[in-house]
Design a protein around this motif. Sequence first.
Motif, PDB file in Angstrom:
ATOM      1  N   ASP A 119       2.507   3.343   3.017  1.00 55.87           N
ATOM      2  CA  ASP A 119       1.393   4.517   2.856  1.00 55.87           C
ATOM      3  C   ASP A 119       1.904   5.281   1.465  1.00 55.87           C
ATOM      4  O   ASP A 119       0.855   5.464   0.493  1.00 55.87           O
ATOM      5  CB  ASP A 119       1.207   4.793   4.179  1.00 55.87           C
ATOM      6  CG  ASP A 119      -0.255   4.759   4.074  1.00 55.87           C
ATOM      7  OD1 ASP A 119      -1.083   5.503   2.825  1.00 55.87           O
ATOM      8  OD2 ASP A 119      -0.924   5.669   4.797  1.00 55.87           O
TER       9      ASP A 119
ATOM     10  N   HIS B  48       0.747   5.019  -2.276  1.00 55.63           N
ATOM     11  CA  HIS B  48       0.180   6.792  -2.709  1.00 55.63           C
ATOM     12  C   HIS B  48       1.542   7.167  -3.618  1.00 55.63           C
ATOM     13  O   HIS B  48       1.903   7.899  -3.211  1.00 55.63           O
ATOM     14  CB  HIS B  48      -0.549   7.332  -2.215  1.00 55.63           C
ATOM     15  CG  HIS B  48      -1.449   6.290  -1.316  1.00 55.63           C
ATOM     16  ND1 HIS B  48      -2.893   5.933  -1.293  1.00 55.63           N
ATOM     17  CD2 HIS B  48      -1.528   6.787   0.039  1.00 55.63           C
ATOM     18  CE1 HIS B  48      -3.423   5.858  -0.733  1.00 55.63           C
ATOM     19  NE2 HIS B  48      -3.158   5.564   0.872  1.00 55.63           N
TER      20      HIS B  48
ATOM     21  N   HIS C 118       0.809  -1.394  -0.454  1.00 55.00           N
ATOM     22  CA  HIS C 118      -0.197   0.257  -0.317  1.00 55.00           C
ATOM     23  C   HIS C 118       1.240   1.146  -0.336  1.00 55.00           C
ATOM     24  O   HIS C 118       1.107   1.796   0.748  1.00 55.00           O
ATOM     25  CB  HIS C 118      -1.054  -0.164   1.265  1.00 55.00           C
ATOM     26  CG  HIS C 118      -1.157   1.231   1.789  1.00 55.00           C
ATOM     27  ND1 HIS C 118      -1.413   1.375   3.018  1.00 55.00           N
ATOM     28  CD2 HIS C 118      -2.692   2.041   1.013  1.00 55.00           C
ATOM     29  CE1 HIS C 118      -1.200   3.057   3.466  1.00 55.00           C
ATOM     30  NE2 HIS C 118      -2.201   2.835   2.027  1.00 55.00           N
TER      31      HIS C 118
ATOM     32  N   HIS D 206      -8.972   1.047   2.798  1.00 53.64           N
ATOM     33  CA  HIS D 206      -8.615   1.786   4.257  1.00 53.64           C
ATOM     34  C   HIS D 206     -10.287   1.497   4.898  1.00 53.64           C
ATOM     35  O   HIS D 206     -10.523   1.761   4.716  1.00 53.64           O
ATOM     36  CB  HIS D 206      -8.740   3.547   4.063  1.00 53.64           C
ATOM     37  CG  HIS D 206      -7.282   4.079   2.981  1.00 53.64           C
ATOM     38  ND1 HIS D 206      -7.590   4.178   1.770  1.00 53.64           N
ATOM     39  CD2 HIS D 206      -5.860   3.376   3.363  1.00 53.64           C
ATOM     40  CE1 HIS D 206      -6.335   4.911   1.658  1.00 53.64           C
ATOM     41  NE2 HIS D 206      -5.452   3.999   2.328  1.00 53.64           N
TER      42      HIS D 206
ATOM     43  N   HIS E 280      -4.889  -0.470   7.279  1.00 59.26           N
ATOM     44  CA  HIS E 280      -4.749   0.150   8.520  1.00 59.26           C
ATOM     45  C   HIS E 280      -5.659  -1.347   9.618  1.00 59.26           C
ATOM     46  O   HIS E 280      -4.923  -1.285  10.298  1.00 59.26           O
ATOM     47  CB  HIS E 280      -5.173   1.483   8.554  1.00 59.26           C
ATOM     48  CG  HIS E 280      -4.975   2.594   7.726  1.00 59.26           C
ATOM     49  ND1 HIS E 280      -3.133   2.694   7.736  1.00 59.26           N
ATOM     50  CD2 HIS E 280      -4.939   3.099   6.832  1.00 59.26           C
ATOM     51  CE1 HIS E 280      -2.526   3.412   7.373  1.00 59.26           C
ATOM     52  NE2 HIS E 280      -3.880   4.113   6.602  1.00 59.26           N
TER      53      HIS E 280
HETATM   54 ZN    ZN Z   1      -3.327   4.582   2.478  1.00 57.33          ZN
END
Ligand code: ZN
Length: 461
Positions: free
Chosen positions: A291, A63, A61, A211, A240
């Motif tokens: 992240d 971005h 994960h 998420h 998460h």
């Molecule tokens: Zn994220």
Amino acid sequence: MIFRNGLVLTMDDSHTVLENADVLIVDDKIAEIGPDLTAPDGHEEIDASGGILMPGMVDTHRHMWQTAMRGYGADWTLTQYFVWYYLESGKHFRPEDIHAGNLLGALEAIDSGVTTTVDWSHGLQSTDHADAAVDALESVPGRFVLAYGNIQQGPWEWATSPQFQEFYRRRIDGGKLAGFQMAFDVTGDPAFPEKAAFEVARELGVPVTTHAGVWGATNDDGIRLMHDSGFMSPGNVYVHAATLSSDSYHRIAASGGSVSVSTESEQSAGQGYPPTWQLRRHGIPVSLSMDTSVWWSGDLFSAMRTTLSADRAREHLEAHGKQETVTHHHLRAEQVVDWATRGGAKALGMDSSIGALTPGRQADVVLIKNDASPVMFPVLNPYGHVVFQAARGDVHTVVVDGRTVKRDGKLVDADLAGARTKVNATIDHLRETLGEEAWKQGMNPDIPEARILHNPYQYTK
Ligand SMILES: [Zn+2]
């Protein structure tokens, strides 16, 4: 090619560790592992003595489009992140800005030994943006999974659009990427509008990454809606999962899903306490992730270190609350190395081809070795060394699919100058669009007022 005389963490089913072993790679596969192997003529030889060989790491994960804003949000909370990207500035990112961020993020990944990365790409406002994302990923020799998302629309809008379907057929189906996911969040709205996007995922036969359990954003309601409607498919990844009840964890475990833990993110942004202490109790498979580089960097050494520390901190805290003392830790360094390699491969359904160093698997190999560093000897506890001693600067050689992408501490054939030019153009564009004041304000959020407690030991007249 062959690595000679390394300490090999195979991460196979029994976590076999071999000392002074060779790893032979033929074409794109691991051919043999063991002492004193015979290599074919004309092979490339890398001296791995004093180093640790391990499978390429997997980030489930990231971005990557946000890498162009590296470090900008170091002092943000999740609220400030949402305001900046979701409400105010995310819409200003053009296709070339997505490309710039992805390019830098992809280079950053392979440089730090992360050979497989899920690009959780939720800035895809149009399929031109999506094409730019894929162009960047395909130009860097790592394994990348595109998780397609768009925070400027509801998932029921973009996922059902003809443009998305056309993009999928043109770029993904039979394309060069390592995999594809659909990336969207479930707000818990009882009308469950996200259902239409889940139906598209089911039609295409692709997993959903979401998420889930993010304080103030997503919660048990979303999990219940997904579960009641039969959309908690085994390949789904819950990112998460930090503020969920036991009931939701049971639903994730029973449905065969896994959780992507981003400890540095959860600690700093506020999604909830890094949940491995809960996931362990519920038997949920774990993978690790970083992240976004808008706060942190794409470096799984940090992920392993903070995850192990956060789990132990919680264990001590829970015990102290009961006036007890933890004498033996539950979570071991060995387990977080597993999560960073095998765990990620398993979460992506790629565990038969990557995630371990065994003959027949694809050759994704990382050599951690730094003869100039006083931290690289002695290597007594190799898992502990990877987690608490080594760092990204010690990544000596990286092989992806049998191809050397980093050698002697330097990326091979990487156009860093080109990436820098593109990222600078993105920064110039955003800075100009936002204006200097908003640009500075965005980076420097207000500090709440704080008072220092009265100290009874100070003399006053
Ligand atoms: Zn994220």
